[in-house]
Design an enzyme around this catalytic site. Structure first.
Site, PDB file in Angstrom:
ATOM      1  N   LYS A   1       0.854  -1.199   0.000  1.00  0.00           N
ATOM      2  CA  LYS A   1       0.000   0.000   0.000  1.00  0.00           C
ATOM      3  C   LYS A   1       0.883   1.240   0.000  1.00  0.00           C
ATOM      4  O   LYS A   1       2.059   1.193   0.420  1.00  0.00           O
ATOM      5  CB  LYS A   1      -0.934   0.031   1.205  1.00  0.00           C
ATOM      6  CG  LYS A   1      -0.279   0.030   2.602  1.00  0.00           C
ATOM      7  CD  LYS A   1       0.111   1.399   3.119  1.00  0.00           C
ATOM      8  CE  LYS A   1       0.751   1.346   4.509  1.00  0.00           C
ATOM      9  NZ  LYS A   1       1.467   2.576   4.902  1.00  0.00           N
TER      10      LYS A   1
ATOM     11  N   ASP B   1      -2.030  -1.227  10.572  1.00  0.00           N
ATOM     12  CA  ASP B   1      -2.278  -1.272   9.131  1.00  0.00           C
ATOM     13  C   ASP B   1      -2.857  -2.606   8.659  1.00  0.00           C
ATOM     14  O   ASP B   1      -3.291  -2.720   7.522  1.00  0.00           O
ATOM     15  CB  ASP B   1      -0.948  -1.130   8.352  1.00  0.00           C
ATOM     16  CG  ASP B   1      -0.447   0.281   8.345  1.00  0.00           C
ATOM     17  OD1 ASP B   1      -1.188   1.180   8.778  1.00  0.00           O
ATOM     18  OD2 ASP B   1       0.701   0.471   7.890  1.00  0.00           O
TER      19      ASP B   1
HETATM   20  O1  C5P Z   1       0.422  -0.477  15.022  1.00  0.00           O
HETATM   21  P1  C5P Z   1       1.850  -0.621  14.628  1.00  0.00           P
HETATM   22  O2  C5P Z   1       2.531  -1.768  15.351  1.00  0.00           O
HETATM   23  O3  C5P Z   1       2.081  -0.661  13.176  1.00  0.00           O
HETATM   24  O4  C5P Z   1       2.564   0.716  15.137  1.00  0.00           O
HETATM   25  C1  C5P Z   1       3.953   0.842  15.297  1.00  0.00           C
HETATM   26  C2  C5P Z   1       4.221   2.037  16.197  1.00  0.00           C
HETATM   27  O5  C5P Z   1       3.869   3.257  15.531  1.00  0.00           O
HETATM   28  C3  C5P Z   1       3.397   2.060  17.480  1.00  0.00           C
HETATM   29  O6  C5P Z   1       4.042   1.372  18.508  1.00  0.00           O
HETATM   30  C4  C5P Z   1       3.280   3.542  17.795  1.00  0.00           C
HETATM   31  O7  C5P Z   1       4.454   3.972  18.407  1.00  0.00           O
HETATM   32  C5  C5P Z   1       3.245   4.172  16.409  1.00  0.00           C
HETATM   33  N1  C5P Z   1       1.868   4.472  15.932  1.00  0.00           N
HETATM   34  C6  C5P Z   1       1.158   5.533  16.484  1.00  0.00           C
HETATM   35  N2  C5P Z   1      -0.100   5.804  16.027  1.00  0.00           N
HETATM   36  C7  C5P Z   1      -0.674   5.059  15.057  1.00  0.00           C
HETATM   37  C8  C5P Z   1       0.032   3.965  14.483  1.00  0.00           C
HETATM   38  C9  C5P Z   1       1.304   3.695  14.951  1.00  0.00           C
HETATM   39  O8  C5P Z   1       1.669   6.231  17.361  1.00  0.00           O
HETATM   40  N3  C5P Z   1      -1.899   5.352  14.638  1.00  0.00           N
END
Ligand code: C5P
Length: 295
Positions: free
Chosen positions: A12, A139
């Site tokens: 994506k 995601d």
């Molecule tokens: O959800 P994911 O594991 O992909 O997110 C990785 C990191 O990115 C999270 O631990 C957080 O620090 C940050 N993040 C965030 N807000 C989001 C998505 C991700 O702060 N909406």
């Protein structure tokens, strides 16, 4: 040997990404437009005896196959969900750039849930699969739908939209990995942001259109300041005269949008800047939605 199942999941880009504010749970509230593009990871699986999990990665060593790998985490999440441990031998072909903001790890996690639900004949309700997906990463739920989707919440609440007319995309992948957590932690946010609705007005129509002059990525400035190679690549893409250009997600990939694949291919030839360059198309939902098939 038992027949294998295979699932292909496309990458994506974020055609638009607004950070609305920081939430009490530490995540950031987003409003984003996800779009599938023609660059795929492939996951192939064979049944194996109870409790056994093997994951082979191609190219070998590109990412680890230990407990942090999102495919391994997806298997363990399914095992917990069903309270037993059917076995699997898995082979993951990586083509989506690693640490590139194109959702490679998330695509693999979604692919694993889809493939193993079929291979182990679990037939879990789709709401359960989506819940597991959201727990694996913000995601991941998008990859069950593909095409053009609005993402809200952490990005895990997904509203599928009708397909955009075809567009060509120039992708540049600088040789640097950017950590999503690091980018979000460097963001300096003001008060909860009022949303700019101009970019969304056209996407809910049955022939969606994006108002490119209003599109943006609120993470772009932080990524470009922290990772100068990304800024250089983005300047290189901007010189090609795209309709719109920015970083994808939290980077490091940058992209330029062109009105056709031809226009993007012509632009590719004159790119000067760092990184690996590729031209891809955007994918409508029929081509993008992953399905586990025999093969
Ligand atoms: O959800 P994911 O594991 O992909 O997110 C990785 C990191 O990115 C999270 O631990 C957080 O620090 C940050 N993040 C965030 N807000 C989001 C998505 C991700 O702060 N909406």
């Amino acid at each position: 040997m038992t027949d294998s199942l295979v699932v292909r999941v496309p990458a994506k880009i974020n055609l638009h990404l607004e950070v609305v504010g920081r939430r009490p749970d530490g995540f950031h509230e987003l409003r984003t437009l996800f779009q599938s593009v023609g660059l795929w990871d492939t996951l192939r699986g064979w049944p194996a005896e109870e409790g056994r999990l093997e994951l082979e990665i191609e190219p070998h060593g590109l990412v680890g196959n230990g407990p942090d790998n999102l495919v391994v985490r997806a298997v363990r999440a399914l095992w917990r969900e069903i309270g037993r441990r059917p076995g699997a031998r898995l082979r993951l072909g990586k083509n989506i750039p690693v640490g590139g903001g194109m959702g490679g790890g998330s695509a693999d996690a979604a692919g694993a849930l889809i493939l193993l639900d079929r291979m182990w004949a679990l037939d879990l309700p789709s709401s359960n699969l989506r819940r597991l997906a959201a727990e694996l990463g913000s995601d991941v739920p998008f990859f069950f739908h593909g095409g053009l989707c609005l993402g809200v919440g952490r990005g895990e609440e997904v509203l599928p939209l009708d397909d955009l007319p075809s567009l060509g995309i120039v992708l540049v992948v600088p040789h640097v990995e950017v950590s999503t957590a690091e980018v979000f932690s460097r963001l300096r946010l003001g008060p909860w942001k009022r949303m700019d609705d101009r970019v969304y007005a056209g996407v809910v129509d049955s022939t969606p259109e994006i108002e490119w002059s209003a599109a943006c990525n609120d993470l772009e400035r932080v990524v470009c300041e922290g990772w100068p190679l990304v800024a250089e690549a983005l300047e290189g893409v901007r010189r090609l005269g795209p309709l719109f250009s920015t970083v994808s997600g939290s980077g490091a990939t940058v992209f330029g949008v062109f009105e056709s694949l031809d226009a993007a291919s012509r632009a590719e030839c004159v790119y000067e800047g760092p990184g690996r360059i590729e031209v891809v198309e955007i994918l409508g939902r029929t081509r993008a939605r992953p399905e586990a098939v025999a093969g």
